[in-house]
Scaffold this active site. Structure first.
Site, PDB file in Angstrom:
ATOM      1  CB  THR A  21     -33.117   0.047  -9.277  1.00  0.00           C
ATOM      2  OG1 THR A  21     -34.162   0.114  -8.300  1.00  0.00           O
ATOM      3  CG2 THR A  21     -32.831   1.447  -9.787  1.00  0.00           C
ATOM      4  CG  HIS A  37     -37.447   9.431  -8.736  1.00  0.00           C
ATOM      5  ND1 HIS A  37     -36.373   8.607  -8.926  1.00  0.00           N
ATOM      6  CD2 HIS A  37     -36.974  10.520  -8.115  1.00  0.00           C
ATOM      7  CE1 HIS A  37     -35.286   9.172  -8.420  1.00  0.00           C
ATOM      8  NE2 HIS A  37     -35.629  10.334  -7.916  1.00  0.00           N
ATOM      9  CE  LYS A  70     -43.750  -0.785  -8.768  1.00  0.00           C
ATOM     10  NZ  LYS A  70     -42.423  -0.426  -9.308  1.00  0.00           N
ATOM     11  CE  LYS A 130     -41.145  -5.651 -10.579  1.00  0.00           C
ATOM     12  NZ  LYS A 130     -40.233  -4.696 -11.187  1.00  0.00           N
ATOM     13  NE  ARG A 131     -44.840  -0.489  -1.738  1.00  0.00           N
ATOM     14  CZ  ARG A 131     -44.943   0.527  -0.899  1.00  0.00           C
ATOM     15  NH1 ARG A 131     -43.858   1.044  -0.349  1.00  0.00           N
ATOM     16  NH2 ARG A 131     -46.109   1.032  -0.577  1.00  0.00           N
ATOM     17  CE  LYS A 164     -31.330  -2.720  -6.392  1.00  0.00           C
ATOM     18  NZ  LYS A 164     -32.451  -2.173  -5.598  1.00  0.00           N
TER      19      LYS A 164
HETATM   20  C1  26V Z   1     -44.847   9.584  -4.063  1.00  0.00           C
HETATM   21  C2  26V Z   1     -45.457   9.735  -2.854  1.00  0.00           C
HETATM   22  C3  26V Z   1     -46.718  10.444  -2.827  1.00  0.00           C
HETATM   23  C4  26V Z   1     -47.068  10.914  -1.461  1.00  0.00           C
HETATM   24  C5  26V Z   1     -46.889   9.860  -0.435  1.00  0.00           C
HETATM   25  C6  26V Z   1     -45.489   9.363  -0.367  1.00  0.00           C
HETATM   26  C7  26V Z   1     -44.876   9.204  -1.704  1.00  0.00           C
HETATM   27  C8  26V Z   1     -43.693   8.540  -1.813  1.00  0.00           C
HETATM   28  C9  26V Z   1     -43.092   8.400  -3.037  1.00  0.00           C
HETATM   29  C10 26V Z   1     -43.661   8.916  -4.168  1.00  0.00           C
HETATM   30  C11 26V Z   1     -43.025   8.798  -5.483  1.00  0.00           C
HETATM   31  C12 26V Z   1     -42.428   7.486  -5.714  1.00  0.00           C
HETATM   32  C13 26V Z   1     -41.790   7.452  -7.053  1.00  0.00           C
HETATM   33  C14 26V Z   1     -40.889   6.276  -7.187  1.00  0.00           C
HETATM   34  O1  26V Z   1     -40.585   5.578  -6.251  1.00  0.00           O
HETATM   35  N1  26V Z   1     -40.433   6.075  -8.383  1.00  0.00           N
HETATM   36  C15 26V Z   1     -39.535   4.982  -8.685  1.00  0.00           C
HETATM   37  O2  26V Z   1     -38.224   5.535  -8.702  1.00  0.00           O
HETATM   38  C16 26V Z   1     -37.249   4.554  -8.975  1.00  0.00           C
HETATM   39  C17 26V Z   1     -35.897   5.233  -8.854  1.00  0.00           C
HETATM   40  O3  26V Z   1     -35.759   6.202  -9.845  1.00  0.00           O
HETATM   41  C18 26V Z   1     -37.490   3.976 -10.352  1.00  0.00           C
HETATM   42  O4  26V Z   1     -36.544   2.964 -10.600  1.00  0.00           O
HETATM   43  C19 26V Z   1     -38.893   3.384 -10.450  1.00  0.00           C
HETATM   44  O5  26V Z   1     -39.157   2.958 -11.767  1.00  0.00           O
HETATM   45  C20 26V Z   1     -39.915   4.419 -10.041  1.00  0.00           C
HETATM   46  O6  26V Z   1     -41.205   3.851  -9.951  1.00  0.00           O
END
Ligand code: 26V
Length: 822
Positions: free
Chosen positions: A669, A370, A567, A561-562, A673
């Site tokens: 995503t 992701h 972003k 968004k975050r 929406k």
């Molecule tokens: C990484 C980490 C690192 C350690 C701490 C907790 C944590 C939590 C999540 C992540 C990875 C997050 C990646 C993510 O959210 N990617 C998003 O995924 C969406 C669904 O596929 C996508 O639409 C977004 O573009 C993408 O940023």
């Protein structure tokens, strides 16, 4: 309210809802499930009683669905995810079972307002952002398209933090979503599993010196207890299970330690168990790095696998058929430790040899990536792994030996290539690369948009892709139209049912029938009226919560968004400052009223993201108060952006901001929406924006800025942001205002470094894309001036977004990855 708001979704044939008997059922539920009488019931009691009523209906389908999958020997999908951002469940359940209006009437007859009690249901916010919400949409779509599936995750006591603003700064508060109990879940103590950590591994050799097997004796233990929540699909078609694990001590108190006087040590395992499912890591782009995170990953992966194997063994008696009956999906690398864990269970517990176990493992697992952001790619220090999971470390070495053997045999790699393929990163501190582990342990590795998948092949996974060129594939993300259209936008849904019939409710592709109505002036007016109602609803919330008055006839420009530098909320804010400057210096011009909405959480440790929130609020304070602006520009930062707030904001947006640095947003995503609810996108050629442009057509989306290739080229060959800034008077002026303290008179240096970074390296191309973005915004102004033209474009967006349904995405996963019939 438009007349369209009163439309009711068709009632499924499953039940006949009669207001009187439903009201009686609610009262009975209140009495016997909640233990209250109507005269003393609080709104929360009514909520719990209503949920139990709909839950009872769901349970019927749940038991049927489970039994049917068992009887048919159907292949099951197991979706492993450390995050499930489910949001509120009650409305979704009412809507999917076609009982929304019946419940509204029944509650009204008891003097209870459905909207009021629905608003009391806490968001299940067990996720950070896109990745967690995708898992929730997938759960709903798997139930809808009738795939037997279980989601597996952690039942965090504290999910995503609640964001408050204090003087414009983000403050994080714990969100206690379980305070009033959780009427949806079922505790299943009888399905608990033991999870071990630490300790040592013994190699048992048989007579003759042959290695017989490995015995891991952990020195810490916790119990994983599952809590099940039913997930109901559209029209109650099928009900699947979301199984979330909670940590419990095996022994609440270690009595031998206690008796020996070690009163604190006696509680060690109890405390550890508690910590495991206490809190969601609130960072989606920073390495967590902490030991607790790795423990959470192993805790839920191991519990889920033990559960899966137990179910398989009890049904089939033998694990050789596992890949034919189970598809285990890893949502990012967070469950990647499941790969060596499955090998361990197969080899050490079941006595299967490595080669057979490795073959079974690869045929069972699939993995979705992701993000390509280097700081979000997981890796764990070898010494930490050796201490916490000594047996897994051995197995990882065994996998590595196998993989490197294949790599060498392929003749495709020199020593550098071999080093990059290795599961162990050797430069500096030795670390286990979880991306490589997930890749090698899976038969399928997918990206989440066409562009992202291409970039996976070219960058992070280039060497692995060279070794296994068939493995990487694309599955462009999607969203569930039930929550993100039918439920959150009843006005638009009703209007469309009246216009093109009910077909789109079951086949979202039928939205295309709306295209023809873009040229129908009467329809356009009704469409615009629905949008206006949705904007009024948002404007009221803004008034109530923030005391800011916004004009519903202004253009609602939304970026939610975050908060992350890639972003580029900063690009949006800088452009707002430039616009503010223009409005002040050219009051004679015919400016169009605009409200810029922002919303989103920053990771608590991400200083620049928090500073960007403060900047948005600082700029808002100055702009909103300046009489010279005459209300032509308003800036609103909505606190605590979450799924429920998204459900109000998506339908109310005119303009959707999707402006990430090209090549950095894997998919997005939120972009989908907004467009499905009739907003026009201003965006870069990034993530799924690229495919949205193809589907909605070039005339119905505003694309600007550098391409992913151009960004990469600038990063490779160097780029001079200072020259770019000096060549753009508007930009230079805005940056100098921010950095000199015009918006932060109390701390004039507050933004000096943030803005300095743009002059310095401008890694995210904020300066590099500014002129193109500002020009695109002026193009938006011109489009907005032509109101019928704007509405026509909005209608084309809605009509052409059907492809982005997560039902389509899930069918592709089922057919091309999981081998499950749909
Ligand atoms: C990484 C980490 C690192 C350690 C701490 C907790 C944590 C939590 C999540 C992540 C990875 C997050 C990646 C993510 O959210 N990617 C998003 O995924 C969406 C669904 O596929 C996508 O639409 C977004 O573009 C993408 O940023």
């Amino acid at each position: 309210m438009t007349g369209a708001m009163t439309f009711e979704l068709p009632k499924p044939a499953m039940d006949d809802f009669d207001t009187k008997s439903l009201a009686a059922e609610i009262l009975k539920s209140l009495r016997y499930r909640v233990g209250k009488d109507a005269t003393v019931a609080t709104p929360h009691d009514w909520l719990a009683a209503s949920i139990k009523v709909v839950r009872d209906r769901i349970i019927e389908h749940w038991i049927d669905s489970t039994k049917e999958a068992y009887d048919e020997g159907a292949k099951r999908v197991y979706y492993l995810s450390l995050e499930f951002l489910m949001g509120r469940l009650m409305r979704d359940a009412f809507s999917n079972l076609g009982m929304m209006e019946a419940m509204r009437d029944a509650l009204a007859s008891l003097g209870v307002d459905l909207d009021v009690i629905a608003g009391l249901e806490p968001d299940a916010a067990l996720g950070n952002g896109g990745l967690g919400r995708l898992a929730a949409c997938f759960m709903e779509s798997m139930a809808t398209v009738d795939i037997p599936a279980h989601g597996y995750g952690i039942r965090y006591v504290n999910g995503m933090f609640r964001q408050e603003l204090s003087d414009g700064w983000q403050v994080e508060l714990p969100e206690t979503w379980l305070d009033h109990g959780n009427p949806w879940e079922f505790e299943r103590r009888e399905r608990a599993f033991e999870i071990g950590f630490g300790g040592r591994v013994e190699s048992i050799t048989a007579k003759g010196g042959r290695l017989e097997r490995h015995v891991w004796t952990p020195n810490e233990h916790v119990l994983a207890v599952p809590y099940d929540t039913p997930v109901v699909g559209w029209r109650g078609n099928r009900v699947n299970t979301l199984r979330l694990w909670s940590g419990f001590p095996v022994d609440p108190i270690l009595l031998d330690r206690f008796n020996a006087g070690d009163h604190i040590g006696a509680l060690a395992e109890s405390n550890m168990a508690d910590a495991l499912s206490r809190v969601l890591y609130p960072a989606d782009s920073h390495r967590a790095g902490q030991e607790l995170r790795l423990k959470q990953e192993y805790f839920f992966s191991s519990a889920s696998l033990q559960d899966i194997l137990q179910r398989h063994l009890s049904q089939y008696g033998d694990l050789m058929s596992l890949p034919d009956k189970a598809a285990i999906h890893m949502n990012d690398t967070h469950p990647a430790i499941a790969v060596p864990e499955l090998l361990r269970l197969l080899m050490d517990i079941q006595g299967i040899d490595f080669d057979t176990a490795w073959d079974l493992t690869k045929r069972t697992f699939a993995y979705t990536n992701h993000t390509l952001l280097p700081e979000a790619l997981e890796s764990w220090p070898v010494p930490l792994m050796e201490r916490l999971l000594p047996r897994h470390m051995q197995i990882i070495y065994a996998i590595n030996a196998q993989v490197l053997l294949e790599a060498r045999a392929s003749d495709k790699f020199n020593d550098d290539g071999i080093r990059r393929i290795s599961l162990i990163q050797e430069d500096g501190e030795r670390r286990v690369r979880m991306g490589n582990l997930a890749f090698f342990g899976s038969h399928s590795v997918n990206g989440v948009s066409a562009l992202h998948t291409e970039l996976m092949k070219q960058t992070v996974f280039a060497d692995l892709h060279k070794l296994y060129p068939e493995r990487i594939n694309n599955k462009t993300n999607g969203i569930t139209p039930r929550r993100w259209l039918f439920q959150c936008n009843p006005g638009l849904t009703g209007l469309m049912r009246e216009t093109i019939g009910d077909g789109f409710l079951d086949d979202i592709g039928e939205l295309a029938g709306l295209d023809a109505f873009a040229s129908d002036a009467a329809f356009r007016e009704r469409f615009a009226a629905v949008k206006r109602d949705n904007k009024v609803r948002l404007a009221n919330i803004v008034g109530e919560r923030l005391g800011i008055k916004v004009d519903p006839s202004a253009l609602f420009d939304v970026q939610i968004k975050r908060i992350h530098e890639y972003k580029r909320q900063l690009l949006n804010i800088v452009e707002a400052v430039a616009l503010y400057d223009q409005i002040r210096s050219h009051p004679e011009k015919d400016w169009l009223p605009r409200v810029k909405f922002f919303g989103g959480k920053a990771a608590p440790s991400y200083a620049n993201a928090k500073l960007i929130i403060k900047l948005a609020n600082d700029v808002a304070r100055v702009v909103n108060r300046d009489p010279a602006v005459r209300g032509l520009l308003k800036i609103v930062f909505m606190p605590n952006y979450n799924v429920s707030l998204a459900e109000v904001m998506m339908p109310a947006a005119d303009l959707s901001e999707q402006i990430s640095t090209a090549g950095m947003e894997a998919s997005g995503t939120g972009n989908m929406k907004f467009a499905l609810n009739g907003a026009i996108t201003i965006g870069t050629l990034d993530g799924a924006n690229v495919e949205m442009k193809e589907k909605v057509g070039d005339d119905n989306i505003v694309i600007f800025g550098l391409t992913a290739e151009e960004v990469a080229e600038r990063r490779r060959n160097g780029y001079n942001p200072r020259a770019v800034i000096e060549a753009s008077p508007e930009l230079a002026q805005a940056l100098s205002a921010i950095s000199s303290g015009v918006f932060s008179p109390d701390a004039p240096d507050r933004y000096r470094d943030l803005i300095g970074g743009l002059y310095d390296h401008d890694w995210f191309q904020v300066a590099g894309d500014f002129d193109a973005y500002a020009a695109a915004q002026r193009q938006v102004d011109e489009m907005w001036r032509n109101s019928p033209g704007w509405t026509a474009k909005a209608i084309h967006n809605v009509a052409r977004m059907g492809w982005f349904s997560s039902d389509r995405t899930i069918r592709q996963y089922a057919e091309e990855i999981w081998g499950v019939p749909v």
